[in-house]
Design a protein around this motif. Structure first.
Motif, PDB file in Angstrom:
ATOM      1  N   ILE A 129       0.866  -1.186   0.000  1.00 44.90           N
ATOM      2  CA  ILE A 129       0.000   0.000   0.000  1.00 44.90           C
ATOM      3  C   ILE A 129       0.897   1.229   0.000  1.00 44.90           C
ATOM      4  O   ILE A 129       1.742   1.398   0.878  1.00 44.90           O
ATOM      5  N   ASN A 268      -7.241  -1.744   5.728  1.00 42.15           N
ATOM      6  CA  ASN A 268      -8.482  -1.150   5.222  1.00 42.15           C
ATOM      7  C   ASN A 268      -8.574   0.347   5.465  1.00 42.15           C
ATOM      8  O   ASN A 268      -9.557   0.982   5.071  1.00 42.15           O
ATOM      9  N   SER A 270      -7.893   4.418   5.327  1.00 40.27           N
ATOM     10  CA  SER A 270      -7.633   5.420   4.302  1.00 40.27           C
ATOM     11  C   SER A 270      -6.433   6.264   4.700  1.00 40.27           C
ATOM     12  O   SER A 270      -6.272   6.636   5.863  1.00 40.27           O
ATOM     13  N   ARG A 272      -5.953   9.043   2.810  1.00 41.87           N
ATOM     14  CA  ARG A 272      -6.211  10.291   2.106  1.00 41.87           C
ATOM     15  C   ARG A 272      -7.415  11.069   2.659  1.00 41.87           C
ATOM     16  O   ARG A 272      -7.647  12.204   2.228  1.00 41.87           O
ATOM     17  N   THR A 313     -12.455   3.901   6.409  1.00 44.79           N
ATOM     18  CA  THR A 313     -12.040   2.908   5.419  1.00 44.79           C
ATOM     19  C   THR A 313     -11.847   3.594   4.068  1.00 44.79           C
ATOM     20  O   THR A 313     -12.439   4.633   3.786  1.00 44.79           O
ATOM     21  N   TYR A 314     -10.984   2.995   3.259  1.00 41.78           N
ATOM     22  CA  TYR A 314     -10.761   3.583   1.936  1.00 41.78           C
ATOM     23  C   TYR A 314     -12.012   3.372   1.064  1.00 41.78           C
ATOM     24  O   TYR A 314     -12.768   2.418   1.244  1.00 41.78           O
ATOM     25  N   ARG A 315     -12.201   4.259   0.094  1.00 38.07           N
ATOM     26  CA  ARG A 315     -13.336   4.138  -0.825  1.00 38.07           C
ATOM     27  C   ARG A 315     -12.948   3.388  -2.092  1.00 38.07           C
ATOM     28  O   ARG A 315     -13.592   2.419  -2.474  1.00 38.07           O
ATOM     29  N   THR A 316     -11.909   3.847  -2.762  1.00 38.55           N
ATOM     30  CA  THR A 316     -11.470   3.219  -4.011  1.00 38.55           C
ATOM     31  C   THR A 316      -9.963   3.026  -3.943  1.00 38.55           C
ATOM     32  O   THR A 316      -9.214   3.952  -3.633  1.00 38.55           O
ATOM     33  N   ARG A 317      -9.554   1.798  -4.238  1.00 38.89           N
ATOM     34  CA  ARG A 317      -8.125   1.488  -4.242  1.00 38.89           C
ATOM     35  C   ARG A 317      -7.820   0.681  -5.501  1.00 38.89           C
ATOM     36  O   ARG A 317      -8.541  -0.268  -5.826  1.00 38.89           O
ATOM     37  N   GLU A 331      -4.663   4.654  -3.377  1.00 37.30           N
ATOM     38  CA  GLU A 331      -6.009   5.092  -3.045  1.00 37.30           C
ATOM     39  C   GLU A 331      -6.385   6.259  -3.957  1.00 37.30           C
ATOM     40  O   GLU A 331      -5.579   7.180  -4.169  1.00 37.30           O
ATOM     41  N   ARG A 384     -13.198   0.845  -8.812  1.00 34.18           N
ATOM     42  CA  ARG A 384     -12.913  -0.083  -7.712  1.00 34.18           C
ATOM     43  C   ARG A 384     -12.332  -1.393  -8.243  1.00 34.18           C
ATOM     44  O   ARG A 384     -12.873  -2.015  -9.132  1.00 34.18           O
TER      45      ARG A 384
END
Length: 822
Positions: A129, A268, A270, A272, A313-317, A331, A384
């Motif tokens: 990551i 999991n 974020s 950002r 939690t991240y939204r899009t990775r 991310e 995603r």
């Protein structure tokens, strides 16, 4: 009181939830279901093996852990085969034996480091990551520097210590602690509320208080306010972090400090959209990428007491792999494009194919592949689960030709439009002088990628009689005349200072070769030098056909030009012999019980042992004549003169003999003793001195050592005895008595092979009569050796039965003969 209890309960719940999340985060390992074992290098497999051994895992447990991380059964079988193959190549040992011991003891020792190593075994196969390591690096703790000057925007709060220094016309120095109500008590002036104010604002307030109380601030009196001891604040860190909870930090701590002590965002979490919450309101969003990519810390604000740092939690990775400088998981925020991801990854590598990027997308219940062209990098919105793969450029050239061999500048050249063979040779600075001009070749790729050979005559190319247009990937080969024949050499042996093989040159004479070899050695004969030459017209049907042509020449000792003028040819062998009457001094040594021991030079070729003893003044009264021994090296034992012998070849033969002895003797010490005893010649010095000049009076050789000891009083017993030792000689004792004094025979002793080495070098072994061993007599100074019994060959029971049957047959024959006689 109720409020305090509610706060305590809330804190306990946060810590409890954080511990649960910590455990789940540690167990949330990334899946390796997409890993193809065939794509892994041997170095990666070896790394898994080494990490597994460090964690105490066997090969089977490594494969089992791979399956638990999502690897399919088919890929797991391939992994097992690869591990076995690498172990066989590198002779690596497996941990299975150690694990078997652990299972028998029903105990497997593990600690935190071992468990961590086991869980991280396959982490190198999963993408990292981007930015997650910054909060796990011990060298980047983001710890605030408490020794810096107080920032002007620092907010003063309870428990802070303010240092107030008044100097000039008035002098005072106070260290005042901010109370829980936010006040400081200035002596002689009263309270001043500074809580919630910046240092700059608190300084202005203090100056006004002092000025109102007859301090001439600004008129000869100055005031300095600095921060003394810094207070501690409590920060609550929640959400997707490795170790959520409440932390006590210095009041200068920033968001990065808080994230570091909490281990940073988990898998999991974020990086950002980190939220800083103050008084139930989100006051700032922190994007770690701003710091990683641009070094921007505008949102890394200083925290205040009871601030909350929440990591959602991240939204899009998405994953970016292949030929980029930082392949990782990135991310993506709303509105960002593929070009932003490439920027975060540091851009393409030098070998990247940048015209298109392959994208693996998630489409409902399955995946699909699509390509993003370079013109669309700024327009493509990552989705995603997208996986972007940047491939390498093709390993081929569109305009390359190569020339090798006898040109001044061989190498690769640009295939210019209309380039011909003549032009390529010109670009390569032309042909070298040794170029073979009768024939050259072009290796050309056909349309189906097979090759063909095109031959040409270099003379025609040079004279522009013909020329050949070149094509992509043509390889022009021009041979040297030296590549097409053997390396011409000549050899010189014998009485020269540096014999050996030398390069041949045209018009080379025998005198020239002798000079290259350093000239004649002392004692060389210049009147008889032989040159052996190869022949190519030998009659294969004749038994007496010649195999070499031999010339005998004479040259002067000064090697002047014109002495012989014999021209050499390639592969000639020149032999220089020594003068017939030339002799080097030969020395012998006599040691021990003589009047004048030392080294002596042999005077005559027929000088013998008795002559040497006489020259040494004869024996002393303590001499043990029967123990006299002669040591002679192997070259002399063979009857060869060391000054006229290739000692290197004989040394090689001696080493070979020693290796054979090592196969016979299991004990290296016995081997060394045996090799040493081979240098001794058994002599009868007593009879030699009684009958000088007889056959037993040996001629002396260069390097001989005659040793005459004192009267011996002990016998050494070595080999397969229980206690090898030296035993006092007693003429009444037998061979077995001496062995008994050394503890007796060892269980694997070969009694029938025992032997005695006498002081004069003579050796006698045990004889056999029927079932009885007849051992040799023992004299003072002797050494008894008992060898090792060889290992039985075949089935020992069958051997015993065979011997018993043979004995029974012999007994029956004897009884039959006796009955016939009666």
């Amino acid at each position: 009181m109720n409020r305090i209890n509610l706060n305590a309960i809330l804190l306990i719940l946060l810590i409890f939830c954080g511990s649960i999340k910590t455990v789940s985060a540690q167990n949330n390992s990334q899946s390796i279901s997409s890993v193809n074992v065939d794509d892994l290098s041997d170095q990666q497999i070896s790394q898994f093996i080494q990490q597994g051994q460090a964690a105490g895992l066997s090969d089977a447990q490594i494969v089992q852990q791979a399956q638990s991380r999502g690897m399919s059964a088919g890929q797991a079988q391939k992994l097992q085969a690869r591990i076995q193959s690498i172990r066989e190549k590198s002779n690596m040992s497996s941990q299975s034996d150690n694990n078997d011991v652990g299972r028998h003891l029903n105990y497997t020792p593990q600690n935190a480091d071992t468990t961590n190593a086991q869980s991280n075994l396959f982490d190198s196969l999963t993408p990292k990551i981007f930015g997650a390591d910054i909060f796990k690096n011990k060298n980047s703790s983001f710890e605030p520097n408490l020794k810096l000057a107080t920032p002007l925007n620092y907010i003063v709060g309870p428990n802070d210590e303010l240092d107030i220094n008044v100097y000039g016309n008035s002098i005072a120095n106070w260290k005042l602690t901010v109370s829980a109500e936010g006040n400081i008590n200035i002596p002689g002036i009263g309270d001043a509320n500074v809580s919630g104010k910046t240092i700059e604002q608190a300084t202005a307030l203090i100056k006004s208080k002092l000025a109102a109380n007859n301090y001439a601030v600004g008129h000869g009196t100055n005031v300095s306010v600095t921060l003394g001891n810094i207070r501690s604040i409590n920060i609550i860190i929640i959400g997707q972090v490795v170790k959520p909870g409440t932390y006590t930090l210095p009041s200068l701590a920033t968001v990065f400090n808080a994230l570091y002590v909490a281990g940073g965002p988990n898998y999991n979490g974020s990086l950002r959209q980190i939220e800083i919450i103050r008084n139930n309101r989100i006051i700032r969003h922190l994007d770690v990428y701003d710091f990683l990519v641009k070094g921007d810390q505008k949102d890394n604000i200083t925290l205040q007491d009871q601030d909350i740092v929440r990591v959602p939690t991240y939204r899009t990775r998405v994953e970016l792999a292949g030929q980029v400088k930082i392949p990782a998981l990135f991310e993506v925020l709303p509105g960002e494009t593929l070009q932003n991801i490439l920027t975060y990854a540091g851009g393409f590598t030098d070998s990247a194919y940048t015209a298109r990027i392959e994208v693996s997308q998630i489409n409902d219940q399955q995946k699909r592949i699509t390509d993003v062209l370079e013109a669309d990098y700024n327009n493509y919105i990552p989705l995603r689960g997208d996986k972007f793969t940047v491939s390498s450029i093709i390993n081929r050239y569109e305009n390359r030709v190569t020339i090798t061999g006898a040109v001044f500048k061989p190498g690769e050249y640009e295939l210019q439009k209309g380039l011909t063979l003549y032009q390529l040779i010109t670009n390569a600075a032309g042909l070298t002088e040794d170029a073979f001009t009768d024939r050259g070749t072009i290796t050309r790729l056909k349309p189906d990628n097979t090759t063909e050979i095109i031959s040409f005559n270099l003379k025609d190319i040079e004279n522009k009689v013909t020329d050949i247009p070149l094509q992509r990937e043509d390889v022009v080969s021009i041979s040297s005349i030296w590549d097409l024949r053997d390396n011409y050499t000549v050899t010189i042996n014998g009485e020269v200072r540096r014999p050996g093989r030398f390069a041949f040159a045209d018009n080379m004479k025998v005198e020239d070769l002798i000079l290259k070899a350093g000239g004649f050695a002392e004692g060389a004969s210049t009147k008889r030098i032989e040159v052996a030459r190869r022949i190519s017209n030998s009659d294969p049907e004749s038994k007496s056909s010649a195999v070499a042509q031999v010339f005998s020449i004479d040259i002067g000792a000064d090697i002047k030009p014109g002495d012989a003028n014999f021209l050499l040819q390639p592969f000639d062998i020149v032999s220089v012999y020594s003068l017939p009457g030339f002799e080097k001094q030969k020395t012998v040594k006599i040691e021990g019980e003589v009047l004048y021991p030392g080294s002596y030079t042999i005077k005559n070729k027929n000088e013998k042992i008795s002559d040497l003893v006489e020259r040494a003044g004869g024996l002393t009264v303590f001499a043990d004549v029967e123990g006299g021994s002669l040591k002679r090296d192997n070259i002399a034992i063979l009857g060869l003169d060391k000054t006229k012998t290739d000692s290197a070849a004989l040394t090689h033969e001696q080493i070979t003999r020693s290796n054979r002895l090592k196969q016979v003797y299991n004990d290296s010490t016995n081997t060394a003793d045996q090799q040493q005893r081979n240098d001794f010649v058994g002599i009868d010095l007593k009879n030699i001195l009684k009958n000088p000049g007889s056959k037993i009076d040996l001629l002396l050789e260069d390097g001989d050592e005659l040793r005459i000891p004192k009267e011996q009083q002990i016998v050494r017993v070595n080999g397969l005895v229980l206690y090898p030792s030296a035993v006092v000689y007693d003429k009444t004792k037998s061979f077995n008595d001496f062995v008994s004094n050394a503890g007796g025979y060892a269980p694997r002793a070969l009694k029938s092979g025992a032997y005695v080495v006498y002081p004069n070098g003579t050796v006698k072994g045990t004889r056999k009569f029927l079932f009885f061993n007849i051992h040799p007599s023992v004299k003072p100074g002797s050494q008894i050796y008992v060898p090792l019994k060889p290992a039985p060959v075949g089935n020992s029971l069958q051997t015993i039965l065979g011997l018993t049957t043979g004995l029974a047959s012999i007994g029956a024959i004897i009884l039959g003969i006796l009955s016939l006689n009666k």
